[in-house]
Design a protein around this motif. Structure first.
Motif, PDB file in Angstrom:
ATOM      1  N   VAL A 208       0.825  -1.207   0.000  1.00  0.00           N
ATOM      2  CA  VAL A 208       0.000   0.000   0.000  1.00  0.00           C
ATOM      3  C   VAL A 208       0.862   1.261   0.000  1.00  0.00           C
ATOM      4  O   VAL A 208       2.040   1.233   0.360  1.00  0.00           O
ATOM      5  N   GLY A 209       0.261   2.370  -0.413  1.00  0.00           N
ATOM      6  CA  GLY A 209       0.876   3.680  -0.269  1.00  0.00           C
ATOM      7  C   GLY A 209       0.249   4.380   0.921  1.00  0.00           C
ATOM      8  O   GLY A 209      -0.838   3.996   1.384  1.00  0.00           O
ATOM      9  N   ALA A 210       0.909   5.416   1.428  1.00  0.00           N
ATOM     10  CA  ALA A 210       0.400   6.128   2.600  1.00  0.00           C
ATOM     11  C   ALA A 210       0.563   7.631   2.422  1.00  0.00           C
ATOM     12  O   ALA A 210       1.621   8.106   2.000  1.00  0.00           O
ATOM     13  N   LEU A 211      -0.501   8.372   2.734  1.00  0.00           N
ATOM     14  CA  LEU A 211      -0.485   9.830   2.682  1.00  0.00           C
ATOM     15  C   LEU A 211      -1.016  10.387   3.988  1.00  0.00           C
ATOM     16  O   LEU A 211      -1.847   9.749   4.651  1.00  0.00           O
ATOM     17  N   CYS A 212      -0.543  11.580   4.333  1.00  0.00           N
ATOM     18  CA  CYS A 212      -1.040  12.184   5.570  1.00  0.00           C
ATOM     19  C   CYS A 212      -0.940  13.703   5.500  1.00  0.00           C
ATOM     20  O   CYS A 212      -0.183  14.257   4.698  1.00  0.00           O
ATOM     21  N   SER A 213      -1.707  14.360   6.345  1.00  0.00           N
ATOM     22  CA  SER A 213      -1.567  15.801   6.519  1.00  0.00           C
ATOM     23  C   SER A 213      -0.270  16.067   7.269  1.00  0.00           C
ATOM     24  O   SER A 213       0.100  15.318   8.179  1.00  0.00           O
ATOM     25  N   ASP A 214       0.386  17.136   6.887  1.00  0.00           N
ATOM     26  CA  ASP A 214       1.651  17.476   7.538  1.00  0.00           C
ATOM     27  C   ASP A 214       1.370  18.294   8.799  1.00  0.00           C
ATOM     28  O   ASP A 214       1.677  19.469   8.888  1.00  0.00           O
ATOM     29  N   ASN A 215       0.769  17.626   9.782  1.00  0.00           N
ATOM     30  CA  ASN A 215       0.482  18.240  11.077  1.00  0.00           C
ATOM     31  C   ASN A 215       0.448  17.140  12.128  1.00  0.00           C
ATOM     32  O   ASN A 215       0.729  15.973  11.830  1.00  0.00           O
ATOM     33  N   ASP A 216       0.105  17.498  13.353  1.00  0.00           N
ATOM     34  CA  ASP A 216       0.114  16.518  14.443  1.00  0.00           C
ATOM     35  C   ASP A 216      -0.857  15.371  14.167  1.00  0.00           C
ATOM     36  O   ASP A 216      -0.556  14.206  14.436  1.00  0.00           O
ATOM     37  N   LYS A 250       5.153  21.102  -4.710  1.00  0.00           N
ATOM     38  CA  LYS A 250       5.284  19.973  -3.785  1.00  0.00           C
ATOM     39  C   LYS A 250       4.130  18.993  -3.967  1.00  0.00           C
ATOM     40  O   LYS A 250       4.331  17.764  -3.948  1.00  0.00           O
ATOM     41  N   ILE A 251       2.921  19.531  -4.150  1.00  0.00           N
ATOM     42  CA  ILE A 251       1.762  18.670  -4.368  1.00  0.00           C
ATOM     43  C   ILE A 251       1.946  17.853  -5.645  1.00  0.00           C
ATOM     44  O   ILE A 251       1.646  16.652  -5.691  1.00  0.00           O
ATOM     45  N   GLU A 256       3.144  12.720  -8.757  1.00  0.00           N
ATOM     46  CA  GLU A 256       4.038  11.920  -9.603  1.00  0.00           C
ATOM     47  C   GLU A 256       4.455  10.627  -8.904  1.00  0.00           C
ATOM     48  O   GLU A 256       4.583   9.578  -9.535  1.00  0.00           O
ATOM     49  N   ILE A 257       4.681  10.710  -7.602  1.00  0.00           N
ATOM     50  CA  ILE A 257       5.048   9.504  -6.835  1.00  0.00           C
ATOM     51  C   ILE A 257       3.897   8.502  -6.865  1.00  0.00           C
ATOM     52  O   ILE A 257       4.106   7.292  -7.059  1.00  0.00           O
ATOM     53  N   LYS A 259       1.552   8.299  -9.149  1.00  0.00           N
ATOM     54  CA  LYS A 259       1.411   7.822 -10.524  1.00  0.00           C
ATOM     55  C   LYS A 259       2.454   6.749 -10.852  1.00  0.00           C
ATOM     56  O   LYS A 259       2.169   5.778 -11.571  1.00  0.00           O
ATOM     57  N   ALA A 260       3.661   6.902 -10.324  1.00  0.00           N
ATOM     58  CA  ALA A 260       4.743   5.961 -10.633  1.00  0.00           C
ATOM     59  C   ALA A 260       4.723   4.720  -9.746  1.00  0.00           C
ATOM     60  O   ALA A 260       5.473   3.772  -9.990  1.00  0.00           O
ATOM     61  N   SER A 261       3.896   4.706  -8.720  1.00  0.00           N
ATOM     62  CA  SER A 261       3.890   3.593  -7.767  1.00  0.00           C
ATOM     63  C   SER A 261       3.207   2.365  -8.348  1.00  0.00           C
ATOM     64  O   SER A 261       2.433   2.446  -9.310  1.00  0.00           O
ATOM     65  N   THR A 262       3.508   1.212  -7.773  1.00  0.00           N
ATOM     66  CA  THR A 262       2.863  -0.037  -8.197  1.00  0.00           C
ATOM     67  C   THR A 262       1.724  -0.434  -7.273  1.00  0.00           C
ATOM     68  O   THR A 262       0.924  -1.301  -7.611  1.00  0.00           O
ATOM     69  N   SER A 263       1.645   0.181  -6.093  1.00  0.00           N
ATOM     70  CA  SER A 263       0.543  -0.112  -5.168  1.00  0.00           C
ATOM     71  C   SER A 263      -0.701   0.651  -5.613  1.00  0.00           C
ATOM     72  O   SER A 263      -0.616   1.797  -6.046  1.00  0.00           O
ATOM     73  N   LYS A 264      -1.849   0.004  -5.517  1.00  0.00           N
ATOM     74  CA  LYS A 264      -3.108   0.625  -5.927  1.00  0.00           C
ATOM     75  C   LYS A 264      -4.037   0.917  -4.749  1.00  0.00           C
ATOM     76  O   LYS A 264      -5.144   1.405  -4.943  1.00  0.00           O
TER      77      LYS A 264
END
Length: 518
Positions: A208-216, A250-251, A256-257, A259-264
């Motif tokens: 899996v991929g992981a994203l988060c808000s850049d805060n606490d 930055k967004i 791009e990351i 788009k280039a990833s193999t995890s869906k």
């Protein structure tokens, strides 16, 4: 000058008792009502705070709040609704009238800190009387996100003033050494992060991929998820943080990351206020087909679900605070009177109906409100009470404070068993630290049958609905409850699913592990 003359002059200056003068601009609350006991409220009623540039040749100028947040305004009004409801009851702090001071922080941590100080020091409106101890609130309800709530707790915690948050879920706030007087009616992300790992594991997604808000909220949440995921045998291909204040470059790099990833499969521990900035870029590049796993901040957010980029999130699954019903709230919200002297009520009216009230000068006739507008005739985030989640947490927070006050003030039944309760210790017990102690002991049931209590860290029981984004008949996204998570149960029983079918990305009727694993 002799010592005697100096001493006499000193005593005369002291005896004069000079008036208090505020060192700065006054900071009155946006909503307030007098009472025997005051409760503070801190909400981000606006999304933005524009601070004028400082010239350093004069004192600082007052900033301007813009972009009214209808969802947050509903939360603030829910606090008022709960207080009015309690004042009309005879079995909770009878004979004691609750008042409130509610501040708007406009999405600013700086304004949040200032509001906290105003609630404990006074708002500076009175500056011509002798210096005296200000009327301190006995508890504070707020805030809706973790970073500003940390600022509140850090400001008033040393004074042992209780803070009860309805939506700040960062696990860091469970640290009793740093936040000794903090409580919340939303579960800690300690539980949600582990629940997300169990959800991913349940569907056998191992890449899996992981994203988060850049805060606490985001950083703590996603780090806890990654730790729990590793224990479940799940590998994380990438983990990226972003914020609505980031430059577009930055967004785009994050896009791009992805788009280039193999995890869906993408686990997104993102605040709803940040998410749109990423989704807009993904929509522009027609990036669809990802299976999104969402945290409670955005998975049940109507704004996100009905935005122009909502097709990017088709089939999303995630955890949400269970919704509830509150009898009378809908009617209370629509009774708001724009003819009052409350400026923010006028602003709400003008925002919803896109008109100007006749009290303003230099307004063209075609822009004037017609005086026949009614909140009962509109459907928006302020008037909608069909999906109460965070508002219900506000309601429970106010009641928790009221029950703690009830115990602290020695309220009890009459010996005869007739009449209403009595409170005997009001005059001697307006000390917030006693409210902190009583909050650790409360256990009550709401009118909707929900148990409310706090553990040793000030956290409630961790229970979540599992929601799935499906397309309704009108083409709009609907939230379908497909399961439930209860952290109080045995491990193998915590995550359950009902018989509702889940709609997945790619419009597939059921999960296809082949394209979601490495």
């Amino acid at each position: 000058m002799s010592f005697l003359h100096t001493w006499l002059l000193f005593t005369q200056v002291r005896a004069a008792d000079p008036p208090c003068i505020i060192q700065g601009l006054p900071n009155p609350p946006q909503l307030s009502k007098d009472g025997d006991v005051l409760i503070g409220g801190i909400f981000s009623l606006h999304n933005k705070w524009d601070q004028p540039p400082q010239t350093f040749t004069s004192g600082p100028k007052q900033g301007e709040c813009t972009s009214l947040n209808l969802r947050e305004f509903q939360n603030a009004q829910t606090m008022v609704f709960a207080i009015e409801e309690i004042n009309n009851r005879t079995n909770i702090i009878p004979g004691i009238n609750l008042g409130y001071k509610i501040y708007d922080t406009c999405g600013s941590v700086e304004m949040t800190t200032r509001a906290s100080l105003s609630l404990i020091n006074g708002d500076g409106e009175t500056n011509s009387v002798a210096c005296q101890k200000p009327e301190t609130v006995q508890a504070i309800i707020g805030q809706t996100s973790s970073t500003p709530t940390i600022a509140i707790s850090a400001t008033v915690g040393p004074l042992h003033i209780p803070v009860v948050s309805h939506a700040a879920s960062c696990a860091c706030l469970s640290d009793r050494k740093k936040h000794p007087s903090f409580f919340r009616t939303v579960p800690s992300d300690y539980f949600q992060s582990r629940a997300l790992a169990k959800l991913v594991k349940y569907f056998e997604w191992t890449w899996v991929g992981a994203l988060c808000s850049d805060n606490d909220y985001g950083n703590n949440g996603i780090n806890a998820f990654i730790s729990a995921a590793k224990k479940e045998g799940i590998c994380v291909e990438y983990s990226k943080a972003f914020s609505k204040t980031d430059p577009r470059e930055k967004i785009l790099k994050i896009v791009e990351i992805i788009k280039a990833s193999t995890s869906k499969v993408i686990v997104a521990f993102v605040a709803y206020t940040d998410f749109g900035f990423l989704l807009r870029e993904m929509a522009l590049q027609n990036m669809t087909g990802f299976q999104w796993i969402g945290s409670e901040s955005w998975i049940s957010d109507l704004n996100t679900a009905n935005a122009e980029w909502q097709h990017v999130l088709k089939g999303s699954v995630g955890f949400a605070i269970p919704k509830a019903k509150m009898n009378g709230l809908g009617e209370f919200l629509t009774k708001l009177n724009p003819a009052s002297d409350i400026a923010i009520y006028k602003e709400l009216w003008e925002t919803i109906f896109q008109c100007k009230l006749s009290t303003q000068q230099n307004v063209e006739m075609k822009q004037l409100c017609k005086s026949n507008e009614s909140l009962t005739q509109v459907q928006n985030l302020y008037t909608d009470v069909s999906d109460l989640r965070i508002a219900n947490n506000v309601y429970k927070a106010v009641y928790a404070v009221a029950y703690a006050l009830h115990s602290s003030y020695g309220c009890s039944k009459r010996d005869s068993g007739q009449g209403s309760d009595l409170c005997t210790n009001l005059a001697d017990n307006q000390q917030p630290w006693k409210i902190v102690s009583e909050l650790t002991k409360i256990h009550f049931t709401t009118a909707a049958g929900e148990d409310v209590f706090f553990d040793e860290n000030g956290d409630p029981a961790a229970r979540y609905d599992v929601l799935n984004w499906q397309q309704g008949k009108d083409g709009k996204t609907v939230f379908v409850k497909v399961g439930f998570y209860d952290a109080s149960l045995q491990t193998h029983l915590q995550l359950t699913f009902n018989n509702n079918s889940i709609a997945w990305a790619h419009n597939k009727p059921q999960v296809n592990n082949s394209y979601m694993n490495r």
